[in-house]
Enzyme design. Sequence first.
Site, PDB file in Angstrom:
ATOM      1  N   PHE A  77       0.832  -1.199   0.000  1.00  5.82           N
ATOM      2  CA  PHE A  77       0.000   0.000   0.000  1.00  5.82           C
ATOM      3  C   PHE A  77       0.870   1.254   0.000  1.00  5.82           C
ATOM      4  O   PHE A  77       2.090   1.174   0.173  1.00  5.82           O
ATOM      5  CB  PHE A  77      -0.910  -0.010   1.236  1.00  5.82           C
ATOM      6  CG  PHE A  77      -1.735  -1.263   1.358  1.00  5.82           C
ATOM      7  CD1 PHE A  77      -2.958  -1.378   0.720  1.00  5.82           C
ATOM      8  CD2 PHE A  77      -1.267  -2.348   2.088  1.00  5.82           C
ATOM      9  CE1 PHE A  77      -3.704  -2.542   0.812  1.00  5.82           C
ATOM     10  CE2 PHE A  77      -2.008  -3.526   2.187  1.00  5.82           C
ATOM     11  CZ  PHE A  77      -3.226  -3.616   1.551  1.00  5.82           C
ATOM     12  N   HIS A  90       1.102  -4.227   7.876  1.00  5.91           N
ATOM     13  CA  HIS A  90       1.426  -5.085   9.015  1.00  5.91           C
ATOM     14  C   HIS A  90       1.599  -4.188  10.237  1.00  5.91           C
ATOM     15  O   HIS A  90       2.693  -3.684  10.505  1.00  5.91           O
ATOM     16  CB  HIS A  90       2.694  -5.894   8.738  1.00  5.91           C
ATOM     17  CG  HIS A  90       2.607  -6.723   7.507  1.00  5.91           C
ATOM     18  ND1 HIS A  90       3.715  -7.239   6.865  1.00  5.91           N
ATOM     19  CD2 HIS A  90       1.531  -7.137   6.776  1.00  5.91           C
ATOM     20  CE1 HIS A  90       3.332  -7.933   5.809  1.00  5.91           C
ATOM     21  NE2 HIS A  90       2.010  -7.869   5.725  1.00  5.91           N
ATOM     22  N   THR A 127       4.077  12.316   8.138  1.00  2.00           N
ATOM     23  CA  THR A 127       5.443  12.696   8.481  1.00  2.00           C
ATOM     24  C   THR A 127       5.562  12.979   9.969  1.00  2.00           C
ATOM     25  O   THR A 127       4.799  13.777  10.516  1.00  2.00           O
ATOM     26  CB  THR A 127       5.876  13.940   7.684  1.00  2.00           C
ATOM     27  OG1 THR A 127       5.748  13.672   6.286  1.00  2.00           O
ATOM     28  CG2 THR A 127       7.312  14.317   7.998  1.00  2.00           C
ATOM     29  N   ALA A 175      -8.065 -12.143  12.289  1.00  2.00           N
ATOM     30  CA  ALA A 175      -7.464 -13.186  13.116  1.00  2.00           C
ATOM     31  C   ALA A 175      -7.234 -12.659  14.533  1.00  2.00           C
ATOM     32  O   ALA A 175      -7.174 -11.450  14.758  1.00  2.00           O
ATOM     33  CB  ALA A 175      -6.142 -13.631  12.498  1.00  2.00           C
ATOM     34  N   SER A 228      -6.351  -7.867  -1.391  1.00  2.00           N
ATOM     35  CA  SER A 228      -5.987  -7.206  -0.137  1.00  2.00           C
ATOM     36  C   SER A 228      -6.557  -5.797  -0.087  1.00  2.00           C
ATOM     37  O   SER A 228      -6.444  -5.039  -1.059  1.00  2.00           O
ATOM     38  CB  SER A 228      -4.470  -7.145   0.019  1.00  2.00           C
ATOM     39  OG  SER A 228      -3.924  -8.436   0.125  1.00  2.00           O
ATOM     40  N   CYS A 236      -3.711  -4.798   6.659  1.00  2.00           N
ATOM     41  CA  CYS A 236      -3.903  -5.551   5.425  1.00  2.00           C
ATOM     42  C   CYS A 236      -4.805  -6.750   5.696  1.00  2.00           C
ATOM     43  O   CYS A 236      -4.450  -7.655   6.454  1.00  2.00           O
ATOM     44  CB  CYS A 236      -2.557  -6.018   4.885  1.00  2.00           C
ATOM     45  SG  CYS A 236      -2.683  -6.988   3.370  1.00  2.00           S
ATOM     46  N   THR A 263      -7.847  -9.612   3.928  1.00  2.00           N
ATOM     47  CA  THR A 263      -8.228 -10.313   2.704  1.00  2.00           C
ATOM     48  C   THR A 263      -9.738 -10.275   2.518  1.00  2.00           C
ATOM     49  O   THR A 263     -10.484 -10.671   3.422  1.00  2.00           O
ATOM     50  CB  THR A 263      -7.757 -11.775   2.755  1.00  2.00           C
ATOM     51  OG1 THR A 263      -6.338 -11.799   2.900  1.00  2.00           O
ATOM     52  CG2 THR A 263      -8.153 -12.526   1.492  1.00  2.00           C
TER      53      THR A 263
END
Length: 275
Positions: free
Chosen positions: A28, A137, A182, A99, A76, A83, A85
Amino acid sequence: TPTYTYIVIYKTKQELPLHLPTFAKMGFTGIVEEMGEVVSIDRKAGLEMWDGTKTEGFVLKIKCKIAVQGAYIGCSIAVNGTCLTATAFDSTTFEVNCAPETLRRTDLGDLKVGSLVNLERAMGANDRNSGHFVQGHVDEAGKILEFKREGESLWVKIALSDDLLPYVVPKGYIAVDGASLTVCEVNQKEKWFNLMLIAHTQQCVVIPLKKVGEKVNLEGDCLGKYAASAVRGVADRVASLEHRVRRAEASAHLAFSLAALCGLVLAWKSFRKAA
Protein backbone atom coordinates in the site's frame (compact mmCIF):
# COMPACT_ATOMS: atom_id res chain seq x y z
CA THR A 1 -6.26 3.24 -13.01
CA PRO A 2 -5.18 -0.37 -13.66
CA THR A 3 -6.60 -2.11 -16.71
CA TYR A 4 -8.10 -5.59 -16.38
CA THR A 5 -8.04 -8.64 -18.61
CA TYR A 6 -11.34 -10.54 -18.76
CA ILE A 7 -11.03 -14.27 -19.33
CA VAL A 8 -14.21 -16.15 -20.15
CA ILE A 9 -14.24 -19.87 -19.46
CA TYR A 10 -17.03 -21.91 -21.05
CA LYS A 11 -18.38 -24.79 -19.02
CA THR A 12 -21.64 -26.59 -19.77
CA LYS A 13 -22.65 -23.66 -21.97
CA GLN A 14 -22.37 -21.21 -19.08
CA GLU A 15 -20.00 -18.27 -19.10
CA LEU A 16 -17.88 -17.93 -16.00
CA PRO A 17 -16.07 -14.55 -16.18
CA LEU A 18 -12.89 -14.40 -14.12
CA HIS A 19 -11.66 -10.87 -13.47
CA LEU A 20 -7.90 -11.06 -13.21
CA PRO A 21 -5.86 -7.86 -12.79
CA THR A 22 -3.22 -7.37 -15.46
CA PHE A 23 -0.73 -5.81 -13.04
CA ALA A 24 0.54 -7.44 -9.85
CA LYS A 25 -0.38 -5.87 -6.53
CA MET A 26 2.27 -4.96 -3.99
CA GLY A 27 1.47 -3.43 -0.62
CA PHE A 28 0.00 0.00 0.00
CA THR A 29 0.96 3.66 -0.29
CA GLY A 30 -0.65 5.16 2.81
CA ILE A 31 -2.77 7.45 0.63
CA VAL A 32 -6.27 6.73 1.96
CA GLU A 33 -8.75 6.35 -0.89
CA GLU A 34 -11.92 6.75 1.12
CA MET A 35 -13.53 6.32 4.50
CA GLY A 36 -15.82 3.31 4.69
CA GLU A 37 -18.51 2.56 7.25
CA VAL A 38 -18.76 -0.60 9.34
CA VAL A 39 -22.23 -2.03 8.71
CA SER A 40 -21.91 -5.27 10.67
CA ILE A 41 -19.60 -7.05 13.07
CA ASP A 42 -20.18 -10.78 13.30
CA ARG A 43 -18.43 -13.00 15.80
CA LYS A 44 -19.17 -16.20 13.95
CA ALA A 45 -18.87 -19.45 15.88
CA GLY A 46 -18.97 -21.64 12.79
CA LEU A 47 -16.17 -20.50 10.52
CA GLU A 48 -14.78 -23.54 8.74
CA MET A 49 -11.06 -24.27 9.03
CA TRP A 50 -8.85 -26.08 6.50
CA ASP A 51 -9.50 -29.42 8.17
CA GLY A 52 -13.28 -29.02 8.26
CA THR A 53 -13.46 -28.12 11.95
CA LYS A 54 -15.44 -25.11 13.11
CA THR A 55 -14.11 -22.22 15.16
CA GLU A 56 -15.03 -18.70 16.25
CA GLY A 57 -14.17 -15.86 13.91
CA PHE A 58 -14.47 -12.09 13.70
CA VAL A 59 -16.00 -10.84 10.44
CA LEU A 60 -16.27 -7.18 9.46
CA LYS A 61 -18.63 -5.99 6.74
CA ILE A 62 -17.80 -2.53 5.42
CA LYS A 63 -19.77 -0.23 3.13
CA CYS A 64 -17.76 1.73 0.59
CA LYS A 65 -17.63 3.00 -2.98
CA ILE A 66 -14.03 2.86 -4.18
CA ALA A 67 -12.53 -0.13 -2.35
CA VAL A 68 -14.79 -2.62 -4.15
CA GLN A 69 -13.83 -1.35 -7.59
CA GLY A 70 -11.75 -4.07 -9.20
CA ALA A 71 -12.12 -6.26 -6.10
CA TYR A 72 -11.91 -10.05 -6.26
CA ILE A 73 -12.03 -12.82 -3.67
CA GLY A 74 -8.62 -12.91 -2.01
CA CYS A 75 -7.62 -9.33 -2.84
CA SER A 76 -5.99 -7.21 -0.14
CA ILE A 77 -7.67 -4.11 1.30
CA ALA A 78 -6.14 -2.00 4.08
CA VAL A 79 -8.67 -1.25 6.83
CA ASN A 80 -7.26 1.39 9.18
CA GLY A 81 -3.87 0.39 7.86
CA THR A 82 -4.38 -3.35 8.48
CA CYS A 83 -3.90 -5.55 5.43
CA LEU A 84 -6.96 -7.83 5.27
CA THR A 85 -8.23 -10.31 2.70
CA ALA A 86 -11.61 -9.79 1.05
CA THR A 87 -13.67 -12.95 1.54
CA ALA A 88 -16.93 -11.63 0.02
CA PHE A 89 -18.06 -8.49 -1.76
CA ASP A 90 -20.80 -6.92 -3.84
CA SER A 91 -21.17 -3.54 -5.53
CA THR A 92 -21.23 -1.56 -2.25
CA THR A 93 -19.77 -3.73 0.54
CA PHE A 94 -17.01 -6.21 1.28
CA GLU A 95 -16.24 -8.61 4.12
CA VAL A 96 -12.95 -9.46 5.85
CA ASN A 97 -11.99 -11.89 8.60
CA CYS A 98 -9.84 -10.69 11.51
CA ALA A 99 -7.46 -13.19 13.12
CA PRO A 100 -6.83 -13.13 16.89
CA GLU A 101 -3.34 -11.67 16.32
CA THR A 102 -4.92 -8.89 14.25
CA LEU A 103 -7.33 -8.03 17.05
CA ARG A 104 -4.52 -8.06 19.63
CA ARG A 105 -2.26 -5.68 17.72
CA THR A 106 -4.76 -3.27 16.16
CA ASP A 107 -7.72 -1.05 16.98
CA LEU A 108 -10.12 -3.15 14.88
CA GLY A 109 -11.51 -4.89 17.94
CA ASP A 110 -12.79 -1.52 19.18
CA LEU A 111 -14.90 -0.89 16.07
CA LYS A 112 -18.67 -0.63 16.31
CA VAL A 113 -21.44 -0.60 13.74
CA GLY A 114 -21.35 2.88 12.23
CA SER A 115 -17.61 3.38 12.82
CA LEU A 116 -15.71 4.98 9.97
CA VAL A 117 -12.48 3.36 8.78
CA ASN A 118 -9.70 4.35 6.40
CA LEU A 119 -9.65 2.20 3.25
CA GLU A 120 -7.02 1.67 0.58
CA ARG A 121 -6.77 -0.97 -2.13
CA ALA A 122 -3.44 -2.68 -2.75
CA MET A 123 -1.15 -0.64 -5.00
CA GLY A 124 -0.51 -1.86 -8.51
CA ALA A 125 3.15 -2.49 -9.32
CA ASN A 126 2.90 0.13 -12.06
CA ASP A 127 1.24 2.81 -9.88
CA ARG A 128 2.76 6.01 -8.54
CA ASN A 129 3.40 6.06 -4.81
CA SER A 130 2.56 9.45 -3.33
CA GLY A 131 3.07 8.24 0.25
CA HIS A 132 5.56 5.59 1.32
CA PHE A 133 5.71 1.80 1.16
CA VAL A 134 3.17 0.56 3.70
CA GLN A 135 2.94 -3.18 4.29
CA GLY A 136 -0.31 -3.14 6.23
CA HIS A 137 1.43 -5.09 9.02
CA VAL A 138 0.51 -3.03 12.06
CA ASP A 139 3.19 -2.97 14.77
CA GLU A 140 0.94 -1.84 17.59
CA ALA A 141 -1.97 0.36 18.58
CA GLY A 142 -0.81 3.73 19.92
CA LYS A 143 -2.91 6.09 22.04
CA ILE A 144 -3.92 9.64 21.15
CA LEU A 145 -2.62 11.99 23.85
CA GLU A 146 -3.56 15.41 22.49
CA PHE A 147 -5.14 17.38 19.65
CA LYS A 148 -4.02 20.99 19.19
CA ARG A 149 -4.98 23.39 16.41
CA GLU A 150 -2.57 25.79 14.75
CA GLY A 151 -4.33 27.81 12.09
CA GLU A 152 -6.02 25.40 9.70
CA SER A 153 -3.68 22.56 10.68
CA LEU A 154 -4.09 20.04 13.47
CA TRP A 155 -1.32 18.76 15.73
CA VAL A 156 -1.76 15.16 16.95
CA LYS A 157 0.36 13.72 19.79
CA ILE A 158 0.48 9.92 20.03
CA ALA A 159 1.97 7.60 22.67
CA LEU A 160 3.89 4.49 21.60
CA SER A 161 5.89 1.69 23.18
CA ASP A 162 9.62 1.12 23.59
CA ASP A 163 9.42 -1.56 20.86
CA LEU A 164 8.40 0.86 18.12
CA LEU A 165 10.16 3.99 19.40
CA PRO A 166 13.56 3.25 17.75
CA TYR A 167 11.92 3.23 14.30
CA VAL A 168 10.18 6.61 14.66
CA VAL A 169 12.43 9.53 13.75
CA PRO A 170 11.81 13.24 13.08
CA LYS A 171 10.89 13.86 9.42
CA GLY A 172 10.56 10.12 8.87
CA TYR A 173 7.52 8.19 7.67
CA ILE A 174 4.92 6.51 9.83
CA ALA A 175 1.52 5.01 8.95
CA VAL A 176 -1.22 6.03 11.39
CA ASP A 177 -4.47 4.12 10.80
CA GLY A 178 -3.04 3.45 7.35
CA ALA A 179 -2.37 7.11 6.47
CA SER A 180 1.17 7.94 5.36
CA LEU A 181 2.26 10.82 7.58
CA THR A 182 5.44 12.70 8.48
CA VAL A 183 6.77 12.57 12.03
CA CYS A 184 7.48 16.04 13.43
CA GLU A 185 8.85 15.60 16.96
CA VAL A 186 9.86 12.52 18.95
CA ASN A 187 10.18 12.51 22.74
CA GLN A 188 12.27 9.47 23.64
CA LYS A 189 11.95 9.99 27.40
CA GLU A 190 8.17 10.43 27.52
CA LYS A 191 7.58 7.97 24.64
CA TRP A 192 5.49 10.04 22.26
CA PHE A 193 5.68 11.61 18.82
CA ASN A 194 3.56 14.18 17.07
CA LEU A 195 2.51 15.02 13.54
CA MET A 196 0.57 17.74 11.78
CA LEU A 197 -2.48 17.21 9.56
CA ILE A 198 -3.23 19.79 6.89
CA ALA A 199 -6.86 20.78 6.24
CA HIS A 200 -7.19 18.43 3.24
CA THR A 201 -5.92 15.41 5.16
CA GLN A 202 -8.30 16.17 8.03
CA GLN A 203 -11.21 15.68 5.63
CA CYS A 204 -9.90 12.38 4.25
CA VAL A 205 -8.92 10.28 7.30
CA VAL A 206 -10.54 9.12 10.52
CA ILE A 207 -7.89 10.44 12.95
CA PRO A 208 -9.59 13.84 13.63
CA LEU A 209 -12.87 12.01 14.32
CA LYS A 210 -11.33 10.13 17.23
CA LYS A 211 -11.05 11.33 20.83
CA VAL A 212 -8.10 11.70 23.18
CA GLY A 213 -7.41 8.29 24.71
CA GLU A 214 -8.59 6.29 21.69
CA LYS A 215 -6.31 3.95 19.78
CA VAL A 216 -4.69 4.38 16.37
CA ASN A 217 -2.86 1.70 14.40
CA LEU A 218 0.86 2.38 13.98
CA GLU A 219 3.26 0.90 11.44
CA GLY A 220 6.87 2.06 11.35
CA ASP A 221 8.71 2.57 8.08
CA CYS A 222 9.66 -0.95 6.93
CA LEU A 223 12.83 0.30 5.22
CA GLY A 224 13.99 1.68 8.56
CA LYS A 225 13.26 -1.69 10.19
CA TYR A 226 15.32 -3.57 7.60
CA ALA A 227 18.18 -1.08 7.95
CA ALA A 228 18.08 -1.36 11.74
CA SER A 229 18.03 -5.15 11.52
CA ALA A 230 21.06 -5.16 9.24
CA VAL A 231 22.98 -2.75 11.46
CA ARG A 232 21.98 -4.72 14.54
CA GLY A 233 23.52 -7.84 13.01
CA VAL A 234 26.78 -5.98 12.35
CA ALA A 235 26.67 -4.46 15.84
CA ASP A 236 26.29 -7.92 17.37
CA ARG A 237 29.30 -9.19 15.46
CA VAL A 238 31.36 -6.13 16.42
CA ALA A 239 30.34 -6.57 20.07
CA SER A 240 31.41 -10.23 19.91
CA LEU A 241 34.74 -9.27 18.34
CA GLU A 242 35.32 -6.58 20.98
CA HIS A 243 34.61 -9.14 23.70
CA ARG A 244 37.17 -11.52 22.22
CA VAL A 245 39.72 -8.70 21.93
CA ARG A 246 39.19 -7.77 25.59
CA ARG A 247 39.66 -11.41 26.61
CA ALA A 248 42.83 -11.59 24.52
CA GLU A 249 44.11 -8.39 26.12
CA ALA A 250 43.33 -9.73 29.59
CA SER A 251 45.17 -12.98 28.76
CA ALA A 252 48.14 -11.00 27.42
CA HIS A 253 48.28 -8.88 30.58
CA LEU A 254 48.11 -12.00 32.72
CA ALA A 255 50.88 -13.66 30.71
CA PHE A 256 53.02 -10.53 30.98
CA SER A 257 52.46 -10.38 34.73
CA LEU A 258 53.35 -14.07 35.13
CA ALA A 259 56.48 -13.58 33.03
CA ALA A 260 57.52 -10.60 35.13
CA LEU A 261 56.88 -12.57 38.31
CA CYS A 262 58.93 -15.49 37.02
CA GLY A 263 61.73 -13.07 36.16
CA LEU A 264 61.69 -11.68 39.68
CA VAL A 265 61.76 -15.17 41.17
CA LEU A 266 64.73 -16.17 39.02
CA ALA A 267 66.53 -12.94 39.84
CA TRP A 268 65.96 -13.53 43.55
CA LYS A 269 67.26 -17.08 43.31
CA SER A 270 70.35 -15.86 41.45
CA PHE A 271 70.92 -13.23 44.11
CA ARG A 272 70.64 -15.82 46.91
CA LYS A 273 73.20 -18.08 45.21
CA ALA A 274 75.58 -15.22 44.71
CA ALA A 275 75.21 -14.25 48.36
